[in-house]
Enzyme design. Sequence first.
Site, PDB file in Angstrom:
ATOM      1  N   CYS A   2       0.894  -0.665   0.278  1.00  0.00           N
ATOM      2  CA  CYS A   2       0.060   0.260   0.028  1.00  0.00           C
ATOM      3  C   CYS A   2       0.534   1.220  -0.284  1.00  0.00           C
ATOM      4  O   CYS A   2       2.537   1.245   0.188  1.00  0.00           O
ATOM      5  CB  CYS A   2      -0.906  -0.311   1.330  1.00  0.00           C
ATOM      6  N   ARG A  50      -5.223   1.615  -1.246  1.00  0.00           N
ATOM      7  CA  ARG A  50      -4.794   0.084  -0.663  1.00  0.00           C
ATOM      8  C   ARG A  50      -4.976  -0.950  -2.088  1.00  0.00           C
ATOM      9  O   ARG A  50      -5.265  -0.470  -2.813  1.00  0.00           O
ATOM     10  CB  ARG A  50      -6.113  -0.044   0.343  1.00  0.00           C
ATOM     11  N   SER A  52      -5.504  -4.323  -1.574  1.00  0.00           N
ATOM     12  CA  SER A  52      -5.687  -5.668  -0.913  1.00  0.00           C
ATOM     13  C   SER A  52      -5.073  -6.522  -0.796  1.00  0.00           C
ATOM     14  O   SER A  52      -5.767  -7.785  -1.698  1.00  0.00           O
ATOM     15  CB  SER A  52      -7.451  -5.526  -1.347  1.00  0.00           C
ATOM     16  N   ILE A  53      -4.646  -7.705   0.012  1.00  0.00           N
ATOM     17  CA  ILE A  53      -4.362  -8.679   0.188  1.00  0.00           C
ATOM     18  C   ILE A  53      -4.233  -9.800   1.281  1.00  0.00           C
ATOM     19  O   ILE A  53      -4.861 -10.909   1.315  1.00  0.00           O
ATOM     20  CB  ILE A  53      -2.805  -8.273   0.239  1.00  0.00           C
ATOM     21  N   ILE A  54      -4.555  -9.226   2.546  1.00  0.00           N
ATOM     22  CA  ILE A  54      -5.580  -9.563   3.407  1.00  0.00           C
ATOM     23  C   ILE A  54      -6.826  -9.192   3.702  1.00  0.00           C
ATOM     24  O   ILE A  54      -6.937  -7.996   4.242  1.00  0.00           O
ATOM     25  CB  ILE A  54      -4.056  -9.664   5.093  1.00  0.00           C
ATOM     26  N   ASN A  74       1.259  -0.035   6.052  1.00  0.00           N
ATOM     27  CA  ASN A  74       2.273  -0.911   4.015  1.00  0.00           C
ATOM     28  C   ASN A  74       3.399  -1.850   4.734  1.00  0.00           C
ATOM     29  O   ASN A  74       4.210  -1.550   5.480  1.00  0.00           O
ATOM     30  CB  ASN A  74       3.588   0.532   3.635  1.00  0.00           C
ATOM     31  N   GLY A  75       2.885  -2.875   4.016  1.00  0.00           N
ATOM     32  CA  GLY A  75       3.653  -3.731   4.866  1.00  0.00           C
ATOM     33  C   GLY A  75       2.872  -5.351   4.381  1.00  0.00           C
ATOM     34  O   GLY A  75       1.211  -5.093   4.669  1.00  0.00           O
ATOM     35  N   GLU A  76       3.753  -6.158   5.401  1.00  0.00           N
ATOM     36  CA  GLU A  76       2.486  -7.189   5.594  1.00  0.00           C
ATOM     37  C   GLU A  76       3.389  -8.342   6.591  1.00  0.00           C
ATOM     38  O   GLU A  76       4.667  -8.100   6.966  1.00  0.00           O
ATOM     39  CB  GLU A  76       2.952  -8.264   4.690  1.00  0.00           C
ATOM     40  N   ASP A  99      -4.493  -8.172   9.063  1.00  0.00           N
ATOM     41  CA  ASP A  99      -2.254  -7.582  10.508  1.00  0.00           C
ATOM     42  C   ASP A  99      -2.924  -5.882  11.036  1.00  0.00           C
ATOM     43  O   ASP A  99      -1.585  -6.343  11.905  1.00  0.00           O
ATOM     44  CB  ASP A  99      -1.498  -8.433   9.453  1.00  0.00           C
TER      45      ASP A  99
END
Length: 641
Positions: A2, A50, A52-54, A74-76, A99
């Site tokens: 993001c 955004r 969208s991943i999770i 921003n990140g995972e 997360d």
Amino acid sequence: MCGFIGILRNDNVQAIDLDRWNEALQSIHHRGPDDTGNYRDERVEFGFKRLSIIDLEHGEQPLSYQERYHIIFNGEIYNYVELREQLIEQGVTFQTMSDTEVIVALYAHKGKDCVQDLRGMFAFAIWDIVEETLFAARDTFGIKPFYYYETKDRLIFSSEQKSIKLLTGQHELHQENIQHYLTYQYVPEPRCLSKDIFKLLPGQYLEKKPNQKAIITCFNKKSFLPEEKQFSEFTKETRQVLEDSVAKHMRSDVPVGAFLSSGIDSTTIVALAKQHNPALKTFTVGFETEGYSEIDIAKDTAEKLGVENIHKVITPQEFVTELEKIIWHMDDPVADPAAVPLYFVAKEASKHVKVVLSGEGADELFGGYTIYREPLSLKWINRLPKSIQVLMNKSAKLLPQGIKGKSYILRGTTPMEDRYIGNAFIFSEAEKKMLLKNYQRNQPFTEITKSMYEDAKLYTDSSKMQYIDLNTWLPGDILVKADRMTMAHSLELRVPFLDKDVFNLAKQIPDHMKIANGTTKYVLREAVKGLVPDSVQYRRKLGFPVPIRHWLRNELYDWARDLLKYSPAADQIFNREELLLLLEDHAIEKVDNSRKLWTILSFMIWYSLYEQADTTQSLKLVKEKTLAYKTVYTNAPAYSE
């Protein structure tokens, strides 16, 4: 992945004009085209784009927690599932499966120590309404960017520098950092080419209250602590920690693919990822020029691993056509030619997946660069009396350029602190003095690495080099181009080697197990024996090579000459005659100046995009480029009160 922008204002400071705010937010639309979010109160302004991943349905940002905390992230976080379960056991309730909420909940319960528990890549900011405190942090390796600009009125921060420039109009060029760029081929962190804009360093967090200066603290300083264990124990543990890291990095609510080159790093990642997704798609690019394509090798590797490989050949015309856009996405120039194929392979991958795994970081953690073997070959020189070394050094300097052995003797008789500043060394101080109109002798390249060498003074020479790369080359070059080139296509890149559990093991491996048996990354290579094809295990990787040496003598010669002749930077910053001499010497094959020329040419293009004598014109040009480039992305909603 993001993108965000944020502002913390002091007393009696007005909010940013909404039109300008929306324009700044739109300039990073490529980082997150799926959704736009905003939060604004009497102190802060948060804007978010955004990808969208999770938790696709409920992961919107800015996210509010307990009506007290507001976060942009921003990140995972790859261990968010485990952290979430721990917090639930302590009585915490969650409204989402994201997360992002785990980070802010962890901060609510542990304060700034929350960063120690996070396993992943991150740049985030949390605003605490009750304490009136902004807390921001960047991950240990610097995988995710965090830029900031502080004045007496406000703190402005963002995922990309261009947003800050659009909000502030700050464009004064930093002369000292031009010099460092010319040596490193990037601007070493925390510096930028623009004055007064900085980056949080990897492993740092920032705290700020209104009307007080921001306080920056290091929460994780990386170090190498070799241990004497059995070789077999290291290989076993390496295999285990990589299996766990890749499994965590595969967590996603959208499809995950992987980049595949010719080397062991990406092949290891692909082989491990395939265990979780047998239908894994892999992506490769190459060039038509002989010796500059990994496509055939990657296709063969993919076939042996039983995965699909999607590949593309890049032409010189495509290369030049996209170059301006590539440098626009970089913010500051990064003159690593490998950024270009990375841009194209990300573009191809984005047609099929939303997340890709890649092998960045293996060389820095496991000792993969051939240069790390140099201290072995220089041992006999280092044993000579200092007086003899000084004499050899003086004699070697008198030899003509290109004479075999000159470079070897100079390296062996020059202290490491004065010769090694990371994987790239483009222009020396003497060369910069000739090139630049305003050379500053009090800013030698050694200023950047001086404190790092002090930290590493007890390390072996090979580990010193590794430590320098870990703190300069990795965050300044490798991870910048990885983030920007993938984000240019709204693609999330994940790097399983750059995981804190992987590093905690890698830092224990002694030199003689990393650079052994005439190779590099020896522990890693042996750890994945049987997992990767035999044809890959000891192959020297190319790493998406680019034929700029050939092109600058042929297809791109006229383009390069015109750029050097007519760029305003050639008049205002450089001595034009010296630049043209570099090109001509290269064209007639007197010397290979390709990397030097690419460093200059990249700067020229960047300068035309961002830096003009008149600030208003400079901003106008940036805005025009923003409008031109963002049309390739989906239109996003603007902020409204």
